[in-house]
Design an enzyme around this catalytic site. Structure first.
Site: not given
Ligand code: NPQ
Ligand code: MG
Length: 378
Positions: A144, A170-172, A198, A200, A223, A248, A272, A300
């Site tokens: 990620s 995976k690009l945020k 992703d 979020n 995502e 997610d 998760k 993750g």
């Molecule tokens: C996701 N993770 O899939 C999460 C988002 C994420 C690897 O992209 C602290 C606590 C830091 C929760 C960073 C990835 C975090 C967190 C990213 C959740 O959306």
């Molecule tokens: Mg996510």
């Protein structure tokens, strides 16, 4: 999965807060993390210790949970319920039921269940993967990639991860950092690299046409574009966008998964254990998705070696059909708290052998990064 395990008796539960600096800040649409303040759970029996990791963040930005709240609910509500049940004598399969009267706080519940399961499986000399019904010895490892300061910087970062062999990128994304970064990554690295994004929850119901501009780039999935509680909105977006929608944050239980699938809100699900209140609920989601032809992958939360090992074991189940976010530990941390290296080679992560999660703690380093410890007994 049947509960064919000898129960254990919990003698003590330790809550240990550690602080691990990230090798590089991780920026998402909800904020930037510079270090991980992690709550570890150790469940002690007469013969074993089992470990779990609470994935809540410092601030309630990914979801409503945050680490101080998770610890508070454990101390005042969850741990007392575990000790009150049958003198602390239980199977990991009982934990969700014991904690069910307490609403939500899924990350806290999941960490306790994980620690009980690890302790119980160590006592039974069985690995978590084999208890869950593992079918894979190596799991494909994706990475990620946070929002970068510039497109040039993103290209360098992605290039480095591709050189390391990750099975997908995976690009945020967020509004203003979406079409252009994807276009440049495709142009630079070609059409063949497995690529997904992703959001979020950073978009709105009006963004269907914008997100459809990602269609030409042949992404594996988008995502969680919309807020957690907007399942119908995701169904509307899914009709306007060719790229598969993956959820997610919205998938907080197996019931939520069934609901989202039946409403056409997603065609892929990120699992998760922390987000859904436990391993065993995660396995249930895996199963309901498999029955409905919906592939899943393991998300993750920037876990230390404890949570990372748990994720690897979960990812060995058959319907984990897409690379997950379980990257090498070194993608996040200069040094980890477990002795065994959790490192992918050629984009594949080995499953730690041995009972439970199959990893052991580096006690000296663990002490060095410990911020506080509290122990509860019956
Ligand atoms: C996701 N993770 O899939 C999460 C988002 C994420 C690897 O992209 C602290 C606590 C830091 C929760 C960073 C990835 C975090 C967190 C990213 C959740 O959306
Ligand atoms: Mg996510």
């Amino acid at each position: 999965m049947i509960d064919n395990l000898e129960p254990i008796t919990i003698r003590a539960i330790e809550l240990r807060r550690i602080s691990l600096p990230l090798v590089t800040p991780f920026r998402t649409s909800f904020g930037t993390e510079n270090s991980r303040d992690i709550l570890l759970v150790r469940v002690e029996t007469d013969s074993q210790s089992g470990w779990g990791e609470c994935v809540s963040g410092n601030d309630p930005l990914y979801s409503s949970e945050y680490v101080e709240g998770s610890q508070h609910v454990m101390v005042h509500h969850l741990i007392p319920r575990l000790f009150a049940f049958n003198g602390g004598h239980m199977s990991a399969h009982d934990v969700a039921h014991i904690l069910e009267p307490v609403k939500d706080h899924r990350m806290a519940k999941a960490a306790l269940e994980a620690a009980v399961l690890d302790a119980q499986l160590r006592a039974n000399d069985v690995s978590i993967a084999s208890h869950l019904g593992s079918v894979n010895e190596l799991i494909p490892s994706g990475v990620s990639v946070g929002i970068a300061n510039s497109i040039d910087e993103l290209v360098k970062t992605v290039g480095g991860y591709l050189d390391e062999g990750y099975a997908r990128i995976k690009l945020k994304i967020e509004p203003g950092w979406d079409i252009e970064p994807v276009r440049v990554i495709r142009q630079t690295f070609g059409d063949h690299i497995p690529l997904q994004v992703d959001a979020n929850t950073a978009y709105t119901r009006n963004d269907g046409p914008l997100l459809a501009q990602l269609d030409p780039f042949n992404l594996l999935l988008i995502e969680q574009p919309l807020p957690e509680d907007d399942v119908t909105g995701h169904a509307l977006i899914a009709k306007q966008v060719g790229t598969p929608i993956c959820l997610d944050e919205s998938i907080v239980s197996s019931l939520a998964a069934i609901d989202a699938i039946e409403r056409g809100a997603c065609s892929i699900i990120n699992i998760k254990a922390g987000r859904v209140g436990g391993y065993l609920e995660a396995v249930r989601i895996h199963d309901v998705c498999r029955e409905r032809g919906i592939p899943v992958w393991c998300g993750g939360m920037l876990e230390s070696g404890i949570g990372r090992a748990h994720n690897i074991h979960l990812s060995t189940l058959a319907n984990f059909r897409k690379p997950g976010d379980t990257s090498s530990s070194s993608r996040y941390f200069a040094k980890d708290i477990v002795n065994e290296a959790l490192e992918a080679t050629n984009g594949r992560m080995p499953v730690p052998k041995g009972p439970g999660i199959g990893v052991t703690l580096d006690r000296d380093f663990l002490e060095k990064v410990t911020v506080s410890t509290e122990v509860f007994t019956a």
